[in-house]
Motif scaffolding. Structure first.
Motif, short mmCIF file in Angstrom:
data_model
loop_
_atom_site.label_atom_id
_atom_site.label_comp_id
_atom_site.label_asym_id
_atom_site.label_seq_id
_atom_site.Cartn_x
_atom_site.Cartn_y
_atom_site.Cartn_z
N ALA A 123 0.84 -1.20 0.00
CA ALA A 123 0.00 0.00 0.00
C ALA A 123 0.87 1.25 0.00
O ALA A 123 0.59 2.23 -0.71
CB ALA A 123 -0.92 0.00 1.21
N THR A 124 1.97 1.20 0.77
CA THR A 124 2.88 2.35 0.83
C THR A 124 3.50 2.61 -0.55
O THR A 124 3.55 3.73 -1.03
CB THR A 124 4.02 2.09 1.85
N ASN A 125 3.94 1.54 -1.20
CA ASN A 125 4.55 1.68 -2.52
C ASN A 125 3.57 2.31 -3.52
O ASN A 125 3.90 3.28 -4.20
CB ASN A 125 5.02 0.30 -3.00
N LEU A 126 2.34 1.81 -3.55
CA LEU A 126 1.36 2.34 -4.50
C LEU A 126 0.98 3.78 -4.16
O LEU A 126 0.82 4.61 -5.05
CB LEU A 126 0.10 1.47 -4.50
N SER A 127 0.83 4.07 -2.86
CA SER A 127 0.43 5.42 -2.46
C SER A 127 1.47 6.45 -2.88
O SER A 127 1.15 7.47 -3.49
CB SER A 127 0.26 5.52 -0.93
N PHE A 128 2.75 6.16 -2.57
CA PHE A 128 3.80 7.11 -2.93
C PHE A 128 3.95 7.21 -4.45
O PHE A 128 4.24 8.27 -5.00
CB PHE A 128 5.14 6.73 -2.30
N CYS A 129 3.73 6.10 -5.12
CA CYS A 129 3.82 6.11 -6.57
C CYS A 129 2.74 7.03 -7.16
O CYS A 129 3.03 7.87 -8.03
CB CYS A 129 3.66 4.69 -7.08
N LEU A 130 1.51 6.91 -6.68
CA LEU A 130 0.42 7.76 -7.20
C LEU A 130 0.68 9.23 -6.85
O LEU A 130 0.37 10.13 -7.64
CB LEU A 130 -0.93 7.30 -6.63
N TYR A 131 1.27 9.46 -5.69
CA TYR A 131 1.63 10.83 -5.31
C TYR A 131 2.60 11.43 -6.34
O TYR A 131 2.39 12.54 -6.85
CB TYR A 131 2.25 10.82 -3.90
N HIS A 151 -4.17 17.49 -5.05
CA HIS A 151 -5.21 18.26 -4.35
C HIS A 151 -4.55 19.58 -3.92
O HIS A 151 -3.32 19.68 -3.91
CB HIS A 151 -5.65 17.43 -3.13
N GLU A 152 -5.36 20.58 -3.61
CA GLU A 152 -4.75 21.88 -3.24
C GLU A 152 -3.85 21.77 -2.00
O GLU A 152 -2.95 22.58 -1.81
CB GLU A 152 -5.84 22.94 -3.01
N THR A 153 -4.05 20.72 -1.19
CA THR A 153 -3.24 20.58 0.03
C THR A 153 -2.05 19.62 -0.18
O THR A 153 -1.25 19.43 0.74
CB THR A 153 -4.08 20.00 1.17
N THR A 154 -1.93 19.01 -1.36
CA THR A 154 -0.85 18.03 -1.57
C THR A 154 0.52 18.69 -1.38
O THR A 154 0.83 19.66 -2.08
CB THR A 154 -0.93 17.42 -3.00
N PRO A 155 1.35 18.16 -0.47
CA PRO A 155 2.66 18.80 -0.28
C PRO A 155 3.59 18.58 -1.47
O PRO A 155 3.52 17.54 -2.12
CB PRO A 155 3.21 18.09 0.98
N LYS A 156 4.46 19.57 -1.74
CA LYS A 156 5.43 19.43 -2.85
C LYS A 156 6.55 18.47 -2.44
O LYS A 156 7.14 17.80 -3.26
CB LYS A 156 6.06 20.79 -3.18
N LYS A 157 6.82 18.46 -1.13
CA LYS A 157 7.88 17.58 -0.64
C LYS A 157 7.31 16.81 0.55
O LYS A 157 6.63 17.41 1.40
CB LYS A 157 9.07 18.44 -0.21
N ILE A 158 7.62 15.54 0.61
CA ILE A 158 7.07 14.72 1.69
C ILE A 158 8.00 14.76 2.90
O ILE A 158 9.22 14.66 2.76
CB ILE A 158 6.88 13.27 1.21
N THR A 183 7.98 3.59 6.23
CA THR A 183 8.02 4.94 5.68
C THR A 183 6.61 5.53 5.67
O THR A 183 5.76 5.09 4.90
CB THR A 183 8.62 4.89 4.26
N VAL A 184 6.41 6.52 6.54
CA VAL A 184 5.09 7.13 6.68
C VAL A 184 5.25 8.65 6.61
O VAL A 184 6.18 9.20 7.21
CB VAL A 184 4.46 6.77 8.06
N SER A 185 4.34 9.30 5.88
CA SER A 185 4.41 10.75 5.78
C SER A 185 3.81 11.41 7.03
O SER A 185 2.83 10.90 7.59
CB SER A 185 3.62 11.17 4.54
N ILE A 186 4.41 12.51 7.44
CA ILE A 186 3.85 13.25 8.58
C ILE A 186 2.55 13.93 8.13
O ILE A 186 1.56 13.94 8.84
CB ILE A 186 4.85 14.33 9.07
#
Ligand code: HEM
Length: 206
Positions: free
Chosen positions: A17-25, A177-184, A193-196
């Motif tokens: 799930a982590t791999n796919l989530s970061f990939c889509l990001y 999305h308007e809130t998507t961070p440019k850098k994780i 590996t989890v995003s804050i």
């Protein structure tokens, strides 16, 4: 049995799930790469009579590059654990690792080291093109670990994530999305590996 079930949930579902989530990001931020991948998906499916067979998924080579680059930049398990089996002197130094010492090898550190992966913050699937892949220094790309205790689910994980990515991208365009961070910002206290920050993405039906 309980321990095995736990490991399969933790090592299997969370990592995939982590791999796919970061990939889509990453794909949401880089529409050109997303479109190149979508073009490959449609081209390969056309060649396979529109069927998402095992052979069709295996033919999606650019998708392997995209998933590998995501695993490089965001390895779901950022370090590998080992116990030193016999005394070892680190070449070129007088540092000795004594037998029995627990060792943590930072896959994240190696994969984000500019000596091995120039401009490491850049999401660039070309690092894993057929030609460039051969130039990667052995043991610097360790998303699945290596050796006798390498991830037992590696091939399964790659296959299921390719199917997942194929299903999503052939039906939807993924957008920030308007809130998507440019850098994780990675949570330094987490084992995986989890995003804050919360990462929200938008999807648009094709
Ligand atoms: C993208 C997905 C995945 C990643 C990044 C990943 C990563 C890893 C890593 C780094 C290790 C440690 C390897 C080492 O110490 O050298 C590992 C071990 C393991 N993984 Fe995965 N994994 C993934 C998917 C899966 C799946 C889908 C399963 C099961 C269906 C699975 C089952 C296991 C098991 C059982 C181990 C322990 C192997 C042992 O100690 O002998 N993993 N994985």
């Amino acid at each position: 049995m309980l321990a095995q079930s736990f490991i399969f949930f933790g090592a299997g579902f969370e990592t995939s799930a982590t791999n796919l989530s970061f990939c889509l990001y990453e794909l949401a931020l880089q529409q050109d790469i997303q479109q190149k991948l979508r073009d490959e998906i449609f081209e390969v499916l056309n060649r396979h009579n529109g069927e998402m067979t095992y052979e069709a998924i295996m033919d999606m080579k650019y998708m392997d590059q995209v998933l590998d680059e995501s695993l490089r930049k965001h390895p779901p398990i950022p370090f590998i654990n080992r116990k030193c089996g016999k005394e070892y002197t680190i070449p070129g130094t007088d540092l000795i690792i004594e037998k029995g010492t627990s060792v943590m090898i930072s896959a994240y550190g190696l994969q984000m080291d500019p000596d091995y992966f120039p401009n490491p913050e850049k999401f660039d699937p070309e690092r894993f093109s057929k030609e460039n892949k051969q130039k990667i220094v052995p043991f610097t790309f360790l998303p699945f670990g290596d050796g006798p205790r390498v991830c037992i689910g590696q091939r399964f994980a790659i296959l299921q994530n390719k199917i997942g990515l194929c299903l999503v991208l052939k039906n939807f365009r993924i957008l920030p999305h308007e809130t998507t961070p440019k850098k994780i910002r990675i949570n330094p206290r987490a084992v995986t590996t989890v995003s804050i920050d919360k990462i929200l993405l938008r999807s648009e039906a094709l």
